[in-house]
Design an enzyme around this catalytic site. Structure first.
Site, PDB file in Angstrom:
ATOM      1  N   TYR A 116      -0.292   0.701 -10.219  1.00 59.67           N
ATOM      2  CA  TYR A 116       0.572   1.627 -10.922  1.00 59.67           C
ATOM      3  C   TYR A 116      -0.079   2.224 -12.175  1.00 59.67           C
ATOM      4  O   TYR A 116       0.121   3.386 -12.478  1.00 59.67           O
ATOM      5  CB  TYR A 116       1.879   0.930 -11.327  1.00 59.67           C
ATOM      6  N   LEU A 126      -0.712  -2.130  -1.111  1.00 54.09           N
ATOM      7  CA  LEU A 126       0.651  -2.427  -0.664  1.00 54.09           C
ATOM      8  C   LEU A 126       1.728  -1.834  -1.562  1.00 54.09           C
ATOM      9  O   LEU A 126       2.906  -1.886  -1.216  1.00 54.09           O
ATOM     10  CB  LEU A 126       0.852  -3.933  -0.534  1.00 54.09           C
ATOM     11  N   GLU A 127       1.341  -1.287  -2.706  1.00 53.14           N
ATOM     12  CA  GLU A 127       2.294  -0.588  -3.565  1.00 53.14           C
ATOM     13  C   GLU A 127       1.542   0.445  -4.383  1.00 53.14           C
ATOM     14  O   GLU A 127       0.513   0.144  -4.981  1.00 53.14           O
ATOM     15  CB  GLU A 127       3.007  -1.550  -4.537  1.00 53.14           C
ATOM     16  N   ASN A 128       2.086   1.660  -4.400  1.00 52.39           N
ATOM     17  CA  ASN A 128       1.620   2.704  -5.303  1.00 52.39           C
ATOM     18  C   ASN A 128       2.693   3.773  -5.327  1.00 52.39           C
ATOM     19  O   ASN A 128       3.148   4.223  -4.263  1.00 52.39           O
ATOM     20  CB  ASN A 128       0.279   3.293  -4.839  1.00 52.39           C
TER      21      ASN A 128
END
Length: 483
Positions: free
Chosen positions: A326, A380-382
């Site tokens: 992030y 796995l997250e952005n």
């Protein structure tokens, strides 16, 4: 002949990711127990850039569980994905998602954590969910522990600080591996395992008033969690050899705040400690820099020879490296000495929540982690949490989200050119869900808008943002057309 990759691999997994505790709701349905996320409270009189899940006491937990309707706990209802998942998955599949990440709520399977038998109603729900994901043409990737520890393990024990929890968790992992091995190939045992400070209680379940030395207790708790993760991975490899088990961190490598040698050295040491968990779970060795870090700060962690032998077994090592990304921070020698947390970079713009937007930092981290581990990489997250406006005609023009994601995907493509073996990219929150850190609905990430506010009011109706069509085109062209 040497050749630079021209784009994304043909079998690249374009996806989206959620967590059970932020979307499912139904917090007390079908035998589910309360989890650590179910006592995350929404408080509207705190500045948004100051909202985070901090330390929690057992006294607070008991009060939250007994609280009346005047207190707001949005993760208890989420977006009602527990009941709406068939319709939601059809919308997600409409973008062409090739893969979908979610988690299993630990408290839905073992309501108290130490139950003699798993809750069949909870197991049956995930049977239906995983079948539906696959029926919509998406490969499921499942997180076993994503801030969903049964709250009873924090009250009756002391979360991960209690060594008994190792066996409780390993048994939970064995149950879900055995149940879903034919439906789920890709697994992450624990979410962002390096977040000792940022998600301390949510991650570790250690109530501050149940231990004398909270900092030592946190690292002892992580030690126990890493042992449990290694044992669970060994079980998966030996009993279900077709499974791929990943180790996930929150991307948190930092820059030096200056060229001063003290700041550069402090940054190196900060980054080492951010790799502490993955060095153990992907390399199988307990790093000397961590022992030095503990000694300097008076942190006491009991590590036995038997513990070290667990990690030395190659069967306990993860198959792939996974990360969320992030923002980036900077480190000063003074900040490292104080609490090993970074500070904001004044050279970068930030979201209203204070998260610096740094696409080049994404490439930096991908290269650094891949150089260290030489394992396949999954992002796995952005994503970008932002305030969205619904126009009078119902449209939602989120060009800011498109710009953010475009810039990060461009840098991910450059990392592939650098030689990083990236297998998949999961946009965080492809449908709006409750924020992890602030328990808000108004901090939105999705391509799909959900008509609910921070208090759970609204129709729950789903509608498509401009970014939905944009990401659909990105997937259809395998990242060639970024608009």
């Amino acid at each position: 002949m040497l050749k630079v990759p021209s784009g994304f691999p043909q079998d690249f997994l374009w996806g989206g990711a959620v967590a059970a505790n932020q979307c499912e709701g139904a917090w007390d349905v079908d035998g589910k127990g309360a989890s650590v996320a179910d006592i995350n409270e929404f408080v509207d009189d705190i500045a948004v850039d100051k909202k985070e899940n901090g330390e929690i006491t057992a006294e607070y937990v008991r009060g939250a569980l007994a609280a009346g309707p005047e207190r707001i706990f949005p993760k208890r209802w989420g977006i009602d994905f527990y009941h709406t998942y068939p319709e939601d998955l059809k919308l997600l599949a409409g973008m062409g998602l090739k893969t979908f990440r979610t988690s299993i709520d630990w408290a839905r399977i073992f309501p108290n954590g130490d139950d003699a038998e798993p809750n069949e109603a909870g197991l049956a729900f995930y049977d239906r969910l995983f079948d539906e994901i696959r029926a919509n043409g998406m490969e499921p990737l499942v997180t076993i522990s994503h801030y969903e520890m049964p709250i009873a393990l924090t009250l009756n024990y002391t979360g991960w600080y209690s060594r008994e929890v190792i066996d409780f968790f390993v048994r939970y992992c064995q149950v879900v591996f055995d149940r879903y091995a034919s439906k789920v190939k890709y697994w992450v045992v624990a979410n962002q395992v390096n977040f000792v400070a940022l998600e301390s209680f949510n991650h570790l379940g250690v109530a501050a008033d149940k231990v004398d030395d909270l900092l030592s207790a946190k690292y002892q708790a992580v030690h126990h969690e890493l042992l449990a993760m290694a044992k669970a991975t060994k079980y998966a490899h030996e009993h279900h050899p077709g499974l791929q088990i990943g180790v996930m961190v929150g991307g948190s490598l930092a820059y030096p705040a200056s060229s001063k040698p003290a700041d550069v050295l402090a940054t190196m040491r900060h980054n080492q400690m951010e790799c502490f968990c993955t060095d153990i779970l992907l390399r199988g060795t307990y790093p000397g820099y961590a022992t030095h870090f503990f000694e300097e700060r008076g942190i006491h962690v009991e590590v036995s020879d038997e513990d070290l032998a667990v990690w030395a077994d190659p069967a306990t090592l993860g198959d792939f490296f996974a990360m969320s990304y992030y923002y980036t921070d900077m480190v000063t020698a003074e900040g490292f000495a104080k609490d090993n947390r970074g500070q904001r970079n004044p050279n970068l713009e930030a979201s209203p929540w204070g998260w610096a937007v740094d696409p080049q930092g994404f490439r930096f981290m991908l290269n650094e982690y891949y150089d260290r581990y030489q394992k396949p990489v999954f992002i796995l997250e952005n994503g970008l949490g932002a305030y969205d406006t619904v126009e009078e005609d119902g449209s939602i023009h989120d060009d800011y989200r498109i710009a953010y994601l475009r810039a990060h995907i461009e840098q991910m493509r450059e990392a592939i050119k650098d030689g990083v073996d990236i297998r998949g990219y999961y946009a965080w929150g492809p449908i709006d869900i409750v924020s992890c850190s602030s328990s808000e609905m108004s901090k939105r990430y999705g391509f799909i808008y959900v008509d609910l506010d921070d208090y759970g009011c609204g129709t729950g109706e789903r509608s498509l943002k401009d970014s939905y069509a944009w990401y659909k085109q990105v997937i259809a062209t395998n990242g060639e057309d970024l608009g």
